[in-house]
Design an enzyme around this catalytic site. Sequence first.
Site, short mmCIF file in Angstrom:
data_model
loop_
_atom_site.label_atom_id
_atom_site.label_comp_id
_atom_site.label_asym_id
_atom_site.label_seq_id
_atom_site.Cartn_x
_atom_site.Cartn_y
_atom_site.Cartn_z
N TYR A 185 0.85 -1.20 0.00
CA TYR A 185 0.00 0.00 0.00
C TYR A 185 0.88 1.25 0.00
O TYR A 185 1.63 1.50 0.95
CB TYR A 185 -0.97 0.01 1.19
N GLY A 199 -17.77 -4.05 -9.02
CA GLY A 199 -16.69 -4.40 -9.96
C GLY A 199 -15.36 -4.46 -9.23
O GLY A 199 -15.30 -4.66 -8.01
N GLU A 238 -14.50 -0.28 -9.48
CA GLU A 238 -15.17 0.54 -10.49
C GLU A 238 -15.83 1.76 -9.87
O GLU A 238 -16.05 2.77 -10.53
CB GLU A 238 -16.20 -0.29 -11.24
#
Length: 305
Positions: free
Chosen positions: A52, A220, A223
Site C-alpha cells: 500500500y 466491480g 469501479e
Amino acid sequence: MRTMKLGSTDLDVPVVAVGCMRINRLDGRDAERFVHTALDEGANFFDHADIYGDGACEEIFADAIGMNASVREKVVLQSKCGIRRGMYDFSKEHILASVDGILKRLRTDHLDVLLLHRPDALMEPEEVAEAFDQLERDGKVRHFGVSNHHPHQIDLLRRYVRQPLVANQLQLSITNATMITSGLHVNMLDDGAVDRDGYVLDYCRLHDITVQPWSPFQYGFFEGVFLGSDAYPELNAAIDEVAARHDVSTTTIALAWLLRHPARMQPVIGTMNVGRLRDCCKAADVDLTREEWYALYLAAGNVLP
Ligand SMILES: NC(=O)c1ccc[n+]([C@@H]2O[C@H](COP(=O)([O-])OP(=O)(O)OC[C@H]3O[C@@H](n4cnc5c(N)ncnc54)[C@H](OP(=O)(O)O)[C@@H]3O)[C@@H](O)[C@H]2O)c1
C-alpha cells in the site's frame, strides 16, 4: 464497538476493521484525526499491506497514531505480504524480508496477524511453513492467515503449516456476492450456480477462519461505490428505505448487510472520511431482519432460483 474472536484465536477484535490502503491520500494532520477517531470508536484493528503506497501507508499510519510501546498495546495490527511488481512471491526469503520491512515501517516489534496477500502459483508450502515457524519463534508474528485464497489452496497450506490460518480476506459486497450466490444456486443451469471460489464461505465457517470482506462499498474491481450510483437505482432505493427505518445512514446499512451474515465476518472498510468511518462503526449495532437482508440482496440484481 462490538467485538468477536478472530478465527480460532483468543484475540478479541472489533467486528469492523479499518483498512489503511488509502491513508496516503491524507496529509499528516488529517491522518492523525482519522486514526484517533477510529480509536475513539473502538475500531482498533488496522489492516495494512507492504504494497500500500509502496510502504508509505504503513509509515504514515505509524506517524499518525504516534506509535510507541503504550500505543502498540491498544491496537491490533494486521499486514500482508506476497505481492511484488509483476509477480507473487511466497518464498521464505521474501516473506521474512517483507515482515522485517513491515515491522520497521509500523515501528513495532511484532504483528498480530500476517496474511499472504494473493495466491502465488509458484508457492512451495514447505517454505511458507519454515517462514511462519521462524516468524513465530522470533516473536515477530502472533497469528497467520491468507487473502484471496480458495479452499483447496488453504488445505494445501494447512498440510504443511503448523499454525492455524485464522483469516481469509476476500472481495465481498452486496454487489459482488458471488460466494453467497453460488451457495443459493447449487446445481442449477443458470449463471448464479457458477462456483468461482470453491464455496469458500462455508469452508471458512467450517474451519473457524474469519472472512474479512474487502472493498465492502465497491462494485466491480474498484469501479466505484454503489451507494448513490446510477448503476444501482433499485439497490439504492432499497437501502434508503432500510436506512430510514433504522434511522441510520446508507453507509451503515451497506455494512450491516455483511455483518448480518452468520459467518461472523469482519469487513475491512477503506474510507478516509471520519464521518463515514463513524457511520461504518455504527453498523456493529444494527441488526437487519431476514426480510431486509434478502430485500437488499435481490435489489442488487441478484435472483433466487
Ligand atoms: N486483500 C486484498 O486483496 C485487498 C484488496 C483491496 C483492499 N483491501 C483492504 O480493504 C480495505 C478496503 O478497501 P476499499 O478501500 O476498496 O473499500 P471500500 O470501503 O469499499 O471503499 C472505500 C472508498 O469508497 C469511497 N466512498 C465513497 N462513498 C462512500 C460511502 N458512502 N461509504 C464508504 N466509502 C465510500 C471512500 O472515499 P472516502 O475516503 O472519501 O470516504 C473510499 O475511497 C483497504 O483499505 C485494504 O485494507 C484488501
